[in-house]
Design a protein around this motif. Structure first.
Motif: not given
Length: 594
Positions: A49-53, A122-124, A141-146, A551-561
């Motif tokens: 969840r913190s990123g990629i190495v 599983l990309e943005d 939900l594994r995708r970084a943007e989600m 605040l997340a600059d998304r077009d739908t609330i489904r992307d933040v639930i």
């Protein structure tokens, strides 16, 4: 192939490693984001969840057994890796990721879990249907943007809790099983097993209970509240959603607004690094409707509505004069420069557009350097045209767009046309966050279907003191102590000062069509409570989902639930709603009439 963790303990998250960790032995655990096999070298991008190495498997350094395991690894396998952090060669640095200056040279590997090939990448910015994303939401939900969206939601929730705690608020839970009340959206009903034929309702909001908490002397309450509304299909609504619910005693409108402006400033500073200029601007409901055609104005751009009713009431263009004579109005938008920018086909498309919002048509005048171009100018005198151009501040190149009808149709059509022009002309600057309060809403609005007045907000909203005199004689004239906070044309919160006396609440319910008997049957517990010393009180509720979406600059609330429903309130992940066993129905005294 799958191994147990044994006594392995994760020492670091993947995305936090940097130059300061060079030389350290680390143990990482996460998912395989990408794998590249170069023969004697295998590169694995390990993700948590913190990123990629980047993890490097060198056959000579890690040994044959570990290397063979790495060869078997595929995307989304779950791994545990031990290795040393080293600096990348300058020509292999990856500036696109925070860990791009280092890599981990693996010495040991455990495959903790294997994975089938995911149904989508599983990309943005993936191009896959939302129904598929929701069916496999745990993968989505594994995708970084989600993950960024959900983490932002967590942080906003925490900032709200911390802020309100610092202001003396208590977080208090209210019931999830309550009684059904009229007005508003449909309730979700829960049958009672112990009380045959009776039902609980899931709360549409904690409204009545938070008012009772003010009567209980807690003075300042908040709750991150789950709410439920069985609404008809709408593009961006959810049957269950979350409110930031706030209530305060001994306050009036200015007190509630001042505290909430301070809280919003705190959130915007922490979430976006933006300093809000306080106090925020305010518009009355009347001004918002007349200038923007909506009580949810997007103030990032102009194109404001102008009233030309007085200038055209006596003109020979019957569409205009007829609308005025029947009690309507004629209003216009000056689309600056669009007489040049828009073709006749584009203008005709605007005519079709407003018809979707109840308008019978759209009149237009193109202001050109050598005069006016329009099919309607022949119906006006030179003086009338001159007055219209002056009122609309028209200049050569401008396109003047008019709608004539009842006020509600004019506002709806021109309000939506204004937004459409804003989209076509790229006026909606995403770098701007324009907040505005809309105040003094009508207390009531007339429902043509039910042939009665209904509450504009809810039945517990207090009327403005100077308008109480009109409740019996002219209810439509009464303004309320209600206020909404609007961000870039989206209402993110709304509230009011509440009625706090039995007499006024009875009067309000009577105006809404409740007899005294029915009012006490439905709301007797509240009316009774008001008789035992109720403080003046008010509050506000924010749609947490909407606030995070903006605040997340998304077009739908489904992307933040985390686990939202589809537009039809179904859940493709769990296949809810579903049928239940006949025994379960019998226990709650229900027979299905299929």
């Amino acid at each position: 192939m799958v191994e147990l963790m044994g006594n392995w303990k994760r020492t670091h998250m993947c995305g936090v490693l940097n130059l300061a960790h060079i030389g350290q032995e680390v143990t990482l655990m996460g998912w395989v984001h990408r794998r590249r096999d170069l023969g004697g070298l295998i590169f694995i991008d390990l993700r948590d969840r913190s990123g990629i190495v980047q993890v490097v498997f060198n056959k000579e350094r890690c040994g044959e057994e570990v290397f063979q395991k790495a060869e078997a690894v595929r995307s989304e396998y779950v791994l545990a890796v031990k290795g040393a952090v080293v600096k990348r060669d300058p020509d292999t640095v990856n500036p696109k990721i925070p860990t791009g200056e280092i890599e981990v040279v693996a010495s040991q590997l455990k495959i903790l879990s294997v994975s089938n090939t995911p149904p989508f990448s599983l990309e943005d910015d993936i191009n896959v249907s939302e129904s598929v994303r929701l069916k496999y939401r745990y993968l989505d939900l594994r995708r970084a943007e989600m993950q960024r969206n959900i983490i932002l939601r967590h942080r906003i929730t925490k900032w709200v809790r911390d802020f309100l705690d610092s202001k003396g608020f208590y977080e208090i839970e209210t019931p999830m099983l309550t009684r059904s009340t009229p007005e508003g959206a449909r309730d979700y009903l829960v049958p009672s097993r112990l009380h045959p034929g009776k039902f609980y309702a899931l709360p549409q909001s904690p409204q009545l209970f938070k008012q009772l908490l003010m009567l209980s002397g807690f003075d300042r309450y908040f709750q991150i509240a789950r709410c439920f509304r069985d609404e008809d299909l709408r593009a961006d609504r959810q049957p269950e959603f979350t409110q930031i619910d706030i209530e305060m005693s001994f306050v009036d409108v200015d007190d509630v607004i001042a505290l909430n402006e301070e809280m919003l400033a705190d959130i915007f500073k922490k979430a976006l690094g933006i300093e809000l200029s306080l106090p925020l601007p305010r518009l009355t409901y009347k001004e918002a409707m007349e200038r923007y055609g909506t009580d949810k104005p997007d103030t990032r751009f102009g194109l404001e509505l102008k009233d030309v009713t007085d200038l055209v009431r006596d003109c020979e263009f019957k569409v205009f004069s007829g609308a005025v004579a029947s009690g309507g109005s004629v209003r216009a938008i000056n689309a600056k420069g669009c007489a040049v920018k828009f073709s006749r086909r584009e203008i005709d498309s605007l005519v079709d557009f407003v018809k979707n919002y109840g308008a019978k048509g759209l009149a237009w005048i193109a202001v050109e350097h050598d005069g006016l171009k329009s099919p309607i100018t022949k119906f006006f005198t030179e003086q009338q045209l001159s007055s219209i151009l002056q009122r609309l501040e028209a200049e050569p190149g401008d396109l003047l767009l008019f709608v004539a009808d009842k006020d509600d149709v004019v506002f709806q059509a021109l309000g939506q046309l204004r937004l459409e022009l804003g989209r076509r002309l790229n006026l909606m600057d995403k770098s701007k966050y324009n907040l505005v309060w809309v105040t003094e809403f009508p207390l009531l609005e007339y429902d043509e279907e039910e042939k009665r007045f209904v509450a504009k907000h809810h039945p517990f909203t207090a009327p403005m003191d100077e308008d109480i005199q009109y409740l019996d004689t002219d209810p439509a004239r009464v303004r309320s102590k209600a206020y909404d906070i609007v961000l870039n044309g989206v209402e993110i919160g709304g509230g009011s000062i509440r009625i706090h006396t039995t007499e006024m609440q009875e009067k309000m319910l009577n105006v809404l069509g409740f007899s005294k008997e029915k009012a006490w049957q439905r709301f007797g517990f509240l009316l009774e409570a008001f008789k035992y010393g109720a403080p003046p009180h008010g509050g506000i509720a924010y749609g947490l989902d909407r606030l995070v979406m903006m605040l997340a600059d998304r077009d739908t609330i489904r992307d933040v639930i985390a686990f939202p429903k589809m537009q039809n309130a179904s859940d493709p992940l769990t296949d809810a709603p579903s049928e239940v066993e006949p025994k379960q129905l019998k226990e709650v005294h229900i027979r299905v009439d299929a």
